[in-house]
Scaffold this motif. Structure first.
Motif, PDB file in Angstrom:
ATOM      1  N   ASN A   1      -1.581  27.728  44.332  1.00 41.24           N
ATOM      2  CA  ASN A   1      -0.436  27.200  43.588  1.00 41.24           C
ATOM      3  C   ASN A   1       0.488  28.276  43.044  1.00 41.24           C
TER       4      ASN A   1
ATOM      5  N   SER B   1       8.661  30.481  40.373  1.00 37.94           N
ATOM      6  CA  SER B   1       8.515  29.818  39.073  1.00 37.94           C
ATOM      7  C   SER B   1       8.122  30.782  37.965  1.00 37.94           C
TER       8      SER B   1
ATOM      9  N   GLU C   1       7.005  27.857  31.582  1.00 37.69           N
ATOM     10  CA  GLU C   1       6.174  26.805  32.178  1.00 37.69           C
ATOM     11  C   GLU C   1       5.601  27.250  33.523  1.00 37.69           C
ATOM     12  N   GLY C   2       6.397  27.961  34.303  1.00 36.88           N
ATOM     13  CA  GLY C   2       5.940  28.466  35.596  1.00 36.88           C
ATOM     14  C   GLY C   2       4.826  29.478  35.444  1.00 36.88           C
TER      15      GLY C   2
ATOM     16  N   GLN D   1       2.777  29.654  32.907  1.00 35.86           N
ATOM     17  CA  GLN D   1       1.601  28.923  32.439  1.00 35.86           C
ATOM     18  C   GLN D   1       0.885  28.226  33.598  1.00 35.86           C
ATOM     19  N   LYS D   2       1.656  27.659  34.516  1.00 36.62           N
ATOM     20  CA  LYS D   2       1.062  26.971  35.662  1.00 36.62           C
ATOM     21  C   LYS D   2       0.317  27.960  36.557  1.00 36.62           C
ATOM     22  N   VAL D   3       0.914  29.112  36.811  1.00 32.78           N
ATOM     23  CA  VAL D   3       0.273  30.135  37.630  1.00 32.78           C
ATOM     24  C   VAL D   3      -0.985  30.655  36.934  1.00 32.78           C
TER      25      VAL D   3
ATOM     26  N   ALA E   1      -2.882  29.082  34.753  1.00 28.41           N
ATOM     27  CA  ALA E   1      -3.911  28.037  34.782  1.00 28.41           C
ATOM     28  C   ALA E   1      -4.593  27.990  36.146  1.00 28.41           C
ATOM     29  N   SER E   2      -3.810  28.125  37.205  1.00 25.69           N
ATOM     30  CA  SER E   2      -4.375  28.118  38.558  1.00 25.69           C
ATOM     31  C   SER E   2      -5.279  29.330  38.775  1.00 25.69           C
TER      32      SER E   2
END
Length: 135
Positions: A86, A91, A96-97, A99-101, A103-104
């Motif tokens: 991901n 991002s 937010e981008g 944070q998403k990276v 978390a993955s």
């Protein structure tokens, strides 16, 4: 001391170690951070193998050692795949981008390290049992 007594003492000591680790929260940590659940498969193979030992069947021990390590390494690869699947470098410019990276990456590393740990510990435990049986 006869073999069954030695095996009982060895495995009872190992079980006490696992109970102590669970009491400290390490066992729960390992299983909750392996989102692939391969650690459960490794544990099932290990428990079935140990049941075989106590039923007098020991020819499988050398193969099971390899299977446990291999399953741990497969979990490691799966973890890295989860960590990297991901990642969208585009991002990373937003919070937010990022944070998403992150978390993955954390989910993937949890799978990688935890499944490898479970596989290695189970293989070591099996190896010690095999050594005692062959001795």
């Amino acid at each position: 001391m006869t073999l069954p007594y030695r095996l009982f003492i060895l495995n009872f000591a190992g079980l006490c170690f696992v109970i102590w680790a669970a009491w400290l929260g390490y066992v729960q940590f390992v299983f909750s951070h392996d989102v692939s659940h391969i650690s459960y498969l490794i544990t099932a193979v290990f428990v079935a193998s140990m049941a075989g030992v106590f039923l007098g069947r020991t020819a499988h021990l050398e193969r099971v050692e390899v299977w446990l390590v291999t399953l741990g390494l497969i979990g490691n690869v799966v973890g890295f795949i989860i960590a990297l699947q991901n990642i969208d470098t585009g991002s990373l410019g937003t919070a937010e981008g990022v944070q998403k990276v992150a978390a993955s990456l954390l989910a993937g590393m949890g799978v990688a390290f935890c499944s490898t740990l479970v596989g290695a510990v189970a293989a070591l435990w099996t190896s010690i049992n095999a050594w005692m049986v062959m001795k």
